[in-house]
Enzyme design. Structure first.
Site, PDB file in Angstrom:
ATOM      1  N   TYR A 167     103.091  20.554  51.186  1.00  0.00           N
ATOM      2  CA  TYR A 167     102.804  19.839  50.099  1.00  0.00           C
ATOM      3  C   TYR A 167     101.888  18.862  50.094  1.00  0.00           C
ATOM      4  CZ  TYR A 167     107.514  21.600  48.285  1.00  0.00           C
ATOM      5  OH  TYR A 167     108.373  22.525  47.908  1.00  0.00           O
ATOM      6  N   GLU A 184     107.313  22.130  38.517  1.00  0.00           N
ATOM      7  CA  GLU A 184     107.638  23.384  38.097  1.00  0.00           C
ATOM      8  C   GLU A 184     106.776  24.093  37.005  1.00  0.00           C
ATOM      9  OE1 GLU A 184     109.169  24.197  40.696  1.00  0.00           O
ATOM     10  OE2 GLU A 184     110.037  22.327  41.215  1.00  0.00           O
TER      11      GLU A 184
HETATM   12  N1  BES Z   1     109.213  26.214  45.204  1.00  0.00           N
HETATM   13  C1  BES Z   1     109.681  25.069  45.251  1.00  0.00           C
HETATM   14  C2  BES Z   1     110.992  25.067  46.021  1.00  0.00           C
HETATM   15  C3  BES Z   1     111.150  25.701  47.231  1.00  0.00           C
HETATM   16  C4  BES Z   1     110.414  25.815  48.267  1.00  0.00           C
HETATM   17  C5  BES Z   1     112.405  26.618  47.461  1.00  0.00           C
HETATM   18  C6  BES Z   1     110.418  26.548  49.404  1.00  0.00           C
HETATM   19  C7  BES Z   1     112.378  27.332  48.552  1.00  0.00           C
HETATM   20  C8  BES Z   1     111.571  27.311  49.604  1.00  0.00           C
HETATM   21  C9  BES Z   1     109.735  24.010  44.215  1.00  0.00           C
HETATM   22  O1  BES Z   1     108.478  24.096  43.393  1.00  0.00           O
HETATM   23  C10 BES Z   1     109.632  22.669  44.597  1.00  0.00           C
HETATM   24  O2  BES Z   1     108.764  22.340  45.290  1.00  0.00           O
HETATM   25  N2  BES Z   1     110.511  21.821  44.322  1.00  0.00           N
HETATM   26  C11 BES Z   1     110.491  20.304  44.770  1.00  0.00           C
HETATM   27  C12 BES Z   1     110.016  19.564  43.499  1.00  0.00           C
HETATM   28  C13 BES Z   1     109.026  18.361  44.033  1.00  0.00           C
HETATM   29  C14 BES Z   1     108.049  18.536  45.083  1.00  0.00           C
HETATM   30  C15 BES Z   1     108.425  17.710  42.749  1.00  0.00           C
HETATM   31  C16 BES Z   1     111.919  19.800  45.073  1.00  0.00           C
HETATM   32  O3  BES Z   1     112.762  20.927  44.824  1.00  0.00           O
HETATM   33  O4  BES Z   1     112.206  18.818  45.364  1.00  0.00           O
HETATM   34 ZN    ZN Z   2     106.678  23.481  44.294  1.00  0.00          ZN
END
Ligand code: BES
Ligand code: ZN
Length: 628
Positions: free
Chosen positions: A393, A303
């Site tokens: 990702y 984050e």
């Molecule tokens: N921005 C995302 C969360 C998100 C993505 C919310 C798409 C809604 C729609 C956040 O940065 C994220 O990727 N969180 C991951 C963390 C992980 C990849 C380290 C999570 O929540 O697991």
């Molecule tokens: Zn993210």
């Protein structure tokens, strides 16, 4: 003139574009509503007569328009256009005839009085009994990807950025945090409530708008970092994330100066649907990260990294979402490698990425939507939420790793990362612009870069087409252990593995998760005695680390072992984080014997769940079909 390139917005942002927003928000826990007056300044790009904004289930009572800053607002006619059923409903505002024609460069200010409605998808309301301390009710938002429109009408596209200020009125005893910096201490209103003011002076897209209200306490963790959470959780959270300032410095060394002044974060209730959400100046984090041993702090690093990749450099639309998440995953691994002082560890993290990607590929295969596994999926006539997965990702992270190798390795890549951030920090970016800049940055590598099959890389579904060397000793160790557990078939052989790896419990959580994921992926069924020995070897029965608990439960359910049904139900009753909640519900559903109890539990818990998580679980349990 830019074309409209985001299919997930109903706004006409190619004609008028928001630049600043002021909000007056009244938070009412008794009616579970936000009443808001938004005042948005738009710049006209092309002659236009109507302003279209995104909404979803909001009640608009009045719209006023002022052209060219006369401060004479005129009431405007407005209507709700037909509901699309998957990305909400446009609010169409008529610019008063006397102000027409609007010409490029003119300024239009629109004031909208509106209220949220029950079940607003971006909001969660909690009674005080549902909180840890049970002292005060709680409310929080989650706007990514397309939920800001359920709070107030806006141009809900990552391609439009605006600064904002807000005045938020709440009952006494409640604290407010926003994706912005608080101005002062707050003031008492005439009717004995409190009003807090916030400023976000960097332009942000709507999906980064955020607010949370509750009984919140704060603890400083460094000169520009503090943690916020319920008082009962504060010490645990401060301990878990004590490294925040250090991580921020590592990220700065990779990406350049941190431009947002403060980096504060909020640890939310268990129902928060994600591990983390990069709301500027106030990252939201899941309490599932509170493992007690700082082993899950990577999510914080992720984050933090979004402060550059995502929040400064932002995608034009959710089709190019990988530019946010793939980049962030890529640098997150670099940060982690610095933290553990081991560059080889990055290769191991890539193996994990591969597994995560495979999981997503299987999921979309099952849903018969393989086209959503392209790095850049086509989202026309689709809910952008449906495309969310590990693909952007992990394929994104792999692509960047591949390119890094292609141009000569990490050292050659390092100055490019900083240049990339500086080049795109004020312009929304798509995949094509990314490639063009990459090629121009490395003139000596232009030929080899141009020779890549970019069309294939961006548009072909399925496995990553890139060839990356992922061999590393950590993975070899994990593979050896999982192979043994897969092959073992007698009590003696289980004991032999345990004797051979007596220190396994001290291995990193990443490694233990990797082994368990491999066992799960193998599809083998564990008889009870083997499962018990596995649990003993990994210390799984007693672990509260949810990263380990989830694959353990999944293996158990797949093996049709009754002993994991209660732990599975305990998890889904409290945990809203979809990374764990959804696979566990799906595993409960897959086994006939636990299917009904899964459905009953969900129906009972649904009123207390976050609307985003509840929507997905309903789909997973086949109680509802996807919208697009
Ligand atoms: N921005 C995302 C969360 C998100 C993505 C919310 C798409 C809604 C729609 C956040 O940065 C994220 O990727 N969180 C991951 C963390 C992980 C990849 C380290 C999570 O929540 O697991
Ligand atoms: Zn993210």
């Amino acid at each position: 003139m830019e074309d409209k390139c985001d299919p997930s917005t109903l706004s006409n942002y190619e004609f008028v574009v928001a630049t600043t927003l002021h909000l007056d928000i009244d938070v009412s826990f008794s009616t579970k509503k936000l009443s808001t007056i938004t005042q948005t300044s738009f710049t006209v790009k092309q002659p236009v007569e109507k302003i279209l904004l995104d909404t979803e289930n909001v009640k608009v009572s009045k719209v006023e328009v002022d052209v060219d800053d006369t401060d004479l607002f005129k009431e405007a006619t407005f209507e709700m256009l037909p509901d699309t059923k998957y990305i909400g409903q446009a609010l169409s505002i008529e610019v008063p005839k006397s102000s027409l024609p609007l010409k490029a460069g003119q300024k239009v200010v629109v004031r909208i009085h509106c209220e949220t409605t029950e079940g607003a998808s971006g909001l969660q309301w909690m009674e005080k009994e549902e909180t840890v301390g049970k002292q005060q009710p709680y409310m929080f938002t989650q706007c990514q990807s397309r939920f800001c429109r359920s709070l107030f009408p806006c141009q809900d596209t990552p391609g439009v950025k605006f600064t904002y200020t807000a005045n938020v009125t709440v009952d006494q005893g409640l604290a407010v945090v926003m994706s912005a910096i608080i101005d002062g201490e707050g003031e008492k209103t005439k009717d004995g409530r409190m009003r807090y003011s916030f400023t976000q002076s960097q332009a942000i897209p709507a999906y980064l708008f955020a607010i949370a209200v509750g009984n919140l306490a704060k603890k400083d963790l460094g000169p520009r970092c503090a943690v916020w959470t319920e008082p009962e959780v504060l010490d645990a959270a401060a301990y878990e994330f004590a490294e925040v300032e250090n991580i921020l410095k590592i990220a700065e060394s990779i990406c350049g100066h941190y431009e947002w002044k403060r980096y504060d974060f909020l640890v939310l209730p268990m129902t928060f649907p994600f591990g983390g959400m990069e709301n500027p100046n106030m990252t939201f984090l899941s309490p599932t990260l509170l493992a007690g041993d700082r082993s899950l702090v990577t999510v914080l690093a992720h984050e933090i990294q979004h402060s550059w990749t995502g929040n400064l450099v932002t995608t034009v639309s959710w089709e190019h979402f990988w530019l946010n998440e793939g980049w962030t995953r890529f640098v997150e691994d670099k940060i982690k490698a610095v933290m553990v002082k081991d560059e080889v560890y990055r290769k191991f993290l890539l193996v994990k990425a591969q597994k995560h990607l495979n999981d997503s590929l299987v999921e979309f295969e099952d849903l018969k939507k393989p086209e959503l596994t392209a790095l850049v999926p086509n989202l026309t006539n689709r809910d952008p939420e449906d495309a969310f997965s590990g693909v952007p990702y992990e394929k994104g992270c792999m692509l960047l790793t591949y390119v890094e190798n292609l141009v000569g390795g990490p050292e050659e890549f390092a100055p490019y990362i900083k240049n990339y951030v500086q080049t795109f920090k004020n312009t929304p970016i798509n995949s094509k612009a990314w490639v063009e800049h990459l090629i121009s940055y490395f003139p000596g590598k232009a030929e080899v870069l141009k020779a890549q099959n970019w069309d294939n890389i961006f548009n072909s579904p399925g496995k990553s087409v890139l060839d990356i060397d992922m061999s590393n000793p950590y993975n070899d160790k994990c593979k050896a252990v999982s192979k043994k557990w897969i092959e073992a078939s007698s009590v003696e052989s289980y004991d032999q593995i345990i004797a051979e790896y007596p220190d396994l419990q001290t291995w990193s959580v990443d490694m233990k998760v990797e082994i368990l994921e491999t066992l799960k992926e193998s599809g083998i069924k564990f008889p009870q005695d083997k499962f018990d020995k596995l649990s003993e070897h990994f210390g799984l029965t007693e672990t509260s680390n949810i990263e380990l608990r989830t694959p353990w439960i999944r293996i158990g359910l797949h093996s049709e072992l009754k002993c994991v049904v209660d732990p599975a139900l305990d998890l889904v009753k409290v945990c809203g984080r979809m990374k764990f909640l959804r696979p566990v519900y799906r595993a409960l559903y897959e086994w006939e014997e636990s299917r009904q109890v899964a459905i009953d539990t969900f129906l009972k818990m649904q009123p207390f769940m976050n609307p985003i998580s509840a929507n997905w679980v309903a789909i997973d349990l086949k109680l509802k079909s996807e919208k697009s």
